[in-house]
Design an enzyme around this catalytic site. Structure first.
Site: not given
Ligand code: AMP
Ligand code: ZN
Length: 113
Positions: A46, A99
């Site tokens: 994390h 990410h």
């Molecule tokens: P951010 O808005 O940059 O924090 O990106 C978070 C991303 O995580 C978004 O594009 C979401 O669609 C994606 N996301 C949220 N939950 C999941 C999940 N369970 N599996 C895959 N992607 C996810």
């Molecule tokens: Zn985490």
């Protein structure tokens, strides 16, 4: 981090569509793709966001950028791709586990996707 969504994906508590995994890194398909290819690359350990990258954990970030080209090649992104990391609320970060979005498969606009 008990209540972190992406830590739960790393632990297997929440399913994901994995495209790459090694000791330090997991890559999986975004659940709400903004482009034909939309992959998230995360450190297994994390780290909250870019703002938490430091000399102790930067080797993981370097490794992420070593595997991104291989992921993009396996995905067939021969026309190019975008790598994005949203850091903090003004940037629209919604999951507080670092990410990197890989977006590709079409000509991208100057919006994130
Ligand atoms: P951010 O808005 O940059 O924090 O990106 C978070 C991303 O995580 C978004 O594009 C979401 O669609 C994606 N996301 C949220 N939950 C999941 C999940 N369970 N599996 C895959 N992607 C996810
Ligand atoms: Zn985490």
């Amino acid at each position: 981090m008990d209540d972190c969504l992406f830590c739960k994906i790393v632990n297997g508590d929440i399913p994901s569509t994995k495209v790459f995994e090694d000791t330090f890194v997991l890559a999986f398909r975004d659940i709400a793709p903004q482009a034909p290819s939309h992959i998230l690359v995360i450190p297994k350990k994390h780290i909250g966001s870019v703002a938490e990258i430091d000399t102790d954990n930067s080797y993981v970030i370097a490794h992420i950028f070593e595997v991104i080209p291989a992921i993009a090649e396996a995905e067939g992104l021969t026309g190019g791709y975008r790598v994005v990391s949203n850091c903090g609320s003004d940037a629209g970060q919604t999951v507080n586990h670092l990410h990197f979005h890989i977006l590709g498969g079409k000509a991208l606009s100057l919006e994130m996707a």
